[in-house]
Design an enzyme around this catalytic site. Structure first.
Site, mmCIF file in Angstrom:
data_model
loop_
_atom_site.group_PDB
_atom_site.id
_atom_site.type_symbol
_atom_site.label_atom_id
_atom_site.label_comp_id
_atom_site.label_asym_id
_atom_site.label_seq_id
_atom_site.Cartn_x
_atom_site.Cartn_y
_atom_site.Cartn_z
ATOM 1 N N CYS A 139 -15.593 18.714 35.897
ATOM 2 C CA CYS A 139 -16.566 19.686 36.250
ATOM 3 C C CYS A 139 -17.058 20.470 35.143
ATOM 4 C CB CYS A 139 -16.174 20.587 37.735
ATOM 5 S SG CYS A 139 -17.506 21.515 38.282
ATOM 6 N N CYS B 148 -50.400 -12.221 29.103
ATOM 7 C CA CYS B 148 -50.800 -10.987 28.530
ATOM 8 C C CYS B 148 -52.062 -10.511 29.381
ATOM 9 C CB CYS B 148 -51.288 -11.355 27.252
ATOM 10 S SG CYS B 148 -51.834 -9.837 26.221
ATOM 11 N N CYS C 126 -37.730 -5.342 16.369
ATOM 12 C CA CYS C 126 -37.155 -4.346 16.993
ATOM 13 C C CYS C 126 -37.054 -4.140 18.538
ATOM 14 C CB CYS C 126 -37.920 -3.221 16.316
ATOM 15 S SG CYS C 126 -39.422 -3.024 16.672
#
Length: 435
Positions: free
Chosen positions: A137, A345, A385
């Site tokens: 906590c 697309c 990436c």
């Protein structure tokens, strides 16, 4: 049909879905409703010494996404504000009425052996299946020398765990704080103290947002606020990493783990189990959507296990641990290149903007005579990436395609570009990476 029943450090449960120690488990009424809905177990909201804690109003705040979707949930609530006697009486009755469900009791007491020695026999007398030590906590209790104030000091973790093992026969689960540099240290300390398992993560220290007119953070108590504990789907990536760190650490690899943090559906649960958890605990999702969410969780997990040929939870538990390694052991010769499916697309251009402005300028934009846009990956510029795939709003429109390099596995310790390369037999390194 897949068997969802588990045996977690000696605690049996009809399924791996437990409610975490929190407001949903603060009283018998809630816990009974949870069991009726199908939850396999509960961790009763943290008990402490009498007189009970005193809570403030208000207590919760949230971090929102679009359409007020709750991404993260913050609370400044303390441990139970009901008396110890009432809690123990209700735990006894609920366990008697639901003997097949896991009943774990969360505890938080000062760092003195006497209070622990006094309360543990009382908890054991309820018929509970185990205890969970709340060492996480991050608000309210640390100022009193409890909660995260204990969890952030491995020596304290080991000391209190050892006291509990000394004074109870029940399995001891140590709940770890994420507000620490390296979660492996308190996990090792818990094991050294004799812990039967660990659970993680507890909540992350946080402030979600401010009222800029009043210049005070939420939740607002009078004219002020304070930091609280952050949970919900936003903390799942942090939790998965910490679970994996403990599961793949040679010193704690055998330690059972109860996974907590952002679990809201069967897939989340499966990911935690694959990275080392033997059971999972849920709180925020139940608070936002009610106890019935466990029906979808159980059904979804069972159906997925059937499709994968997993007969029980143990069949895939920790299966992803061997594929989780340190960065330096990743294959430097592995390469992917983005591919755009022109049939899927929608010509929004998000991939182009992201790559052009912030990445590698590896997506070309063209406009035909009719004014229709088209986006194509420039293969020689693409470094794989994943940014375009992440920003694309259409599922599977952009995929990352592995390329055949013709080169063998080579990690950074072997890479000649590394000024501190460590020549080693490739087989030995691969074995280490997959350990």
């Amino acid at each position: 049909m897949a068997d969802l029943s588990i045996d977690f450090c000696g605690i049996k449960s009809p399924n791996p879905f437990w409610l975490a120690s929190a407001p949903p488990t603060d009283k018998a009424y809630n816990v009974v409703r949870a069991f009726e809905a199908g939850w396999g177990g509960v961790v009763w909201k943290t008990l402490g010494e009498d007189p009970p804690a005193v809570n403030v109003s208000s207590r919760y705040s949230a971090h929102y996404g679009k359409n007020r979707e709750v991404i993260g949930f913050n609370n400044i609530e303390l441990i139970t504000d009901r008396s110890l006697e009432i809690n123990l009486r209700e735990i006894t009755q609920v366990k008697k009425d639901w003997p097949d469900r896991a009943m774990i009791v969360s505890l938080m007491l000062p760092c003195e052996e006497a209070p622990w020695a006094a309360i543990l026999p009382l908890v054991e007398a309820t018929g509970a299946d185990g205890i969970e030590l709340n060492f996480g906590c991050p608000h309210g209790m640390p100022e009193r020398g409890m909660g995260a104030a204990v969890g952030q000091v491995p020596e304290y973790v080991q000391m209190v765990t050892a006291w509990c093992k000394k004074h109870t026969r029940l399995p001891v689960i140590v709940k770890l704080t994420p507000n620490i540099t390296d979660v492996r240290h308190p996990a090792r300390a818990a094991l050294a103290g004799g812990a039967d398992a660990v659970s993680l993560i507890n909540t992350v220290n946080s402030i979600t947002h401010l009222d800029l007119d009043r210049m005070v953070a939420y939740p607002i108590v009078g004219e002020a606020s304070t930091h609280g504990g952050y949970c919900g789907s936003a903390v799942k990536p942090i939790a998965l990493n910490m679970v994996a760190e403990i599961a793949r650490d040679p010193m704690t690899a055998s330690l059972p783990i109860s996974g907590i943090g952002g679990i809201g559906n069967w897939r989340d649960a499966a990911e935690f189990i694959a990275l080392g958890a033997g059971c999972v605990q849920v709180c925020t999702a139940a608070m936002l959507h009610g106890f019935r969410i466990v029906e979808e969780m159980k059904d979804g997990l069972s159906r997925w296990m059937d499709t994968q040929g997993y007969a029980d939870i143990a069949a895939f538990s920790r299966k992803a641990v061997r594929n989780t390694t340190d960065w330096k052991y990743l294959d430097m010769n592995y390469q992917v290149i983005a591919h755009i499916d022109q049939d899927k697309c929608i010509k929004c251009g998000k991939c182009y903007v992201a790559c052009e402005d912030t990445s590698h300028q590896a997506i070309a934009r063209a406009v035909d005579e009719a004014g229709t846009r088209r986006f194509e990956v420039i293969r020689e510029e693409c470094v794989g990436c994943n940014l375009c795939e992440i920003t694309c709003p259409v599922d599977s429109c952009i995929t990352m395609v592995p390329q055949e390099s013709g080169k063998p596995y080579m990690n950074w310790t072997q890479d000649p570009r590394n000024p501190r390369a460590e020549p080693a037999p490739a087989a030995a390194v691969v074995e280490q990476a997959g350990a």
